[in-house]
Scaffold this active site. Structure first.
Site, short mmCIF file in Angstrom:
data_model
loop_
_atom_site.label_atom_id
_atom_site.label_comp_id
_atom_site.label_asym_id
_atom_site.label_seq_id
_atom_site.Cartn_x
_atom_site.Cartn_y
_atom_site.Cartn_z
N ASN A 118 0.79 -1.23 0.00
CA ASN A 118 0.00 0.00 0.00
C ASN A 118 0.82 1.27 0.00
O ASN A 118 0.37 2.29 -0.50
CB ASN A 118 -0.93 0.02 1.22
CG ASN A 118 -1.91 1.18 1.17
OD1 ASN A 118 -2.71 1.25 0.24
ND2 ASN A 118 -1.84 2.08 2.13
N ASP A 219 -3.02 9.00 6.97
CA ASP A 219 -2.63 8.28 5.75
C ASP A 219 -1.14 8.53 5.50
O ASP A 219 -0.34 8.42 6.41
CB ASP A 219 -3.53 8.74 4.60
CG ASP A 219 -3.70 7.68 3.52
OD1 ASP A 219 -2.69 7.19 3.00
OD2 ASP A 219 -4.85 7.34 3.19
#
Length: 311
Positions: A118, A219
């Site tokens: 990711n 994030d």
């Protein structure tokens, strides 16, 4: 006039620089070519943006890229986290041009084949740290604690496990610190960091989102030359600045709710480039700028040069 005083007098501006992507991520500024590289995970594309010309190009891969980092010593080679593999690819940066496979560094999470890489970034010595996340059955429905964080140098070494969604990374050598985000923790980790070995130790949490009254999820992110973190907040429409001690310093509104990552770039490393997503939008919902890429100027801070991957 000192550059900090000059920049402080500049007005803050957030400018859209690309059209919407499904899931823009992993921005990396390459000082050598004065260009920004980033990915769109679910569109299976890698991107290049040149601020001087305004040119934005992309090409499509055979799988989902989680990040892209240029290879030191080659202007057209990149380490890409592709599905569950770390691979080196060759791309000339032209729109739609073919990508050549150069070499496979290795594969991870062989026991969890629905996982994917990711996010990832090079440390100050050019090692790659990249992590995985579990299977996403539908947008927002994640398998819990199925991912890991890996260090990629001569070998691939798992350095943390039971990760929900592996995300932001940043290093502060003066503080001998590595910062890391597992988004589902809604917290920011700090590790002691040994730059000579790449070893991490003494993990602690330094910034808890709910305790600071922040909605959304941390994030991707970066660090400025004052040692403060800049963190994209997914589902909150902001990038926040946090001190090394865990104090919330600033919130910068971004005109897209699903903010995914950010990095400093530009000739003076004083532009914050921000990627976003519209992946979680339901049909008919959202704003026109959801998923666009932005540049923020007038922040009054500078970042460090992004480090490229070194074999």
């Amino acid at each position: 006039m000192h550059w900090k005083e000059y920049i402080k007098r500049m007005p803050l501006e957030v400018k859209q620089i690309t059209g919407p992507l499904v899931l823009g991520e992993g921005p990396h500024w390459d000082d050598r070519v004065q260009a920004l590289y980033f990915v769109s995970i679910h569109e299976k594309t890698i991107h290049k943006y040149n601020p001087a010309s305004g040119e934005h190009t992309k090409t499509t891969l055979d799988g989902r890229p989680g990040f892209i980092v240029p290879v030191e010593g080659a202007l057209d080679q990149f380490l890409v986290g592709l599905e569950r593999e770390f691979v080196v690819l060759q791309w000339d940066g032209a729109e739609g041009s073919a990508v050549k496979f150069v070499r496979k560094i290795g594969e991870v999470d062989q026991d969890a084949t629905k996982n994917r890489i990711n996010d990832g970034k090079a440390d100050p010595r050019g090692r790659i740290f990249g992590g995985t996340m579990g299977d996403e059955k539908s947008p927002g429905d994640f398998a819990q604690e199925q991912g890991s964080l890996y260090r990629v140098d001569g070998n691939i070494t798992r350095v943390a496990d039971k990760i929900g969604i592996s995300n932001g990374l940043a290093w502060d050598l003066s503080a001998k610190a590595m910062y890391y985000i597992d988004s589902l923790e809604q917290n920011v980790r700090r590790y002691d960091y040994d730059v000579d070995t790449g070893d991490i130790s003494n993990m602690r949490h330094i910034f808890n989102f709910p305790k600071n009254g922040l909605d959304g999820f941390p994030d991707g992110g970066t660090i400025d030359t004052d040692g403060n973190l800049w963190i994209a907040v997914f589902n909150n429409g902001v990038v926040i600045q946090v001190s090394p001690e865990g104090k919330l310093l600033r919130q910068i509104p971004i005109p897209a709710k699903q903010v995914t990552s950010c990095t400093f770039g530009g000739p003076n490393l004083d532009i914050l480039f921000v990627t976003t997503s519209h992946y979680m939008n339901k049909p008919g919902e959202g704003d026109p700028q959801d998923g666009c890429t932005f540049m923020v100027t007038g922040l009054g801070v500078k970042g460090h040069p992004n480090v490229n991957f070194k074999f």
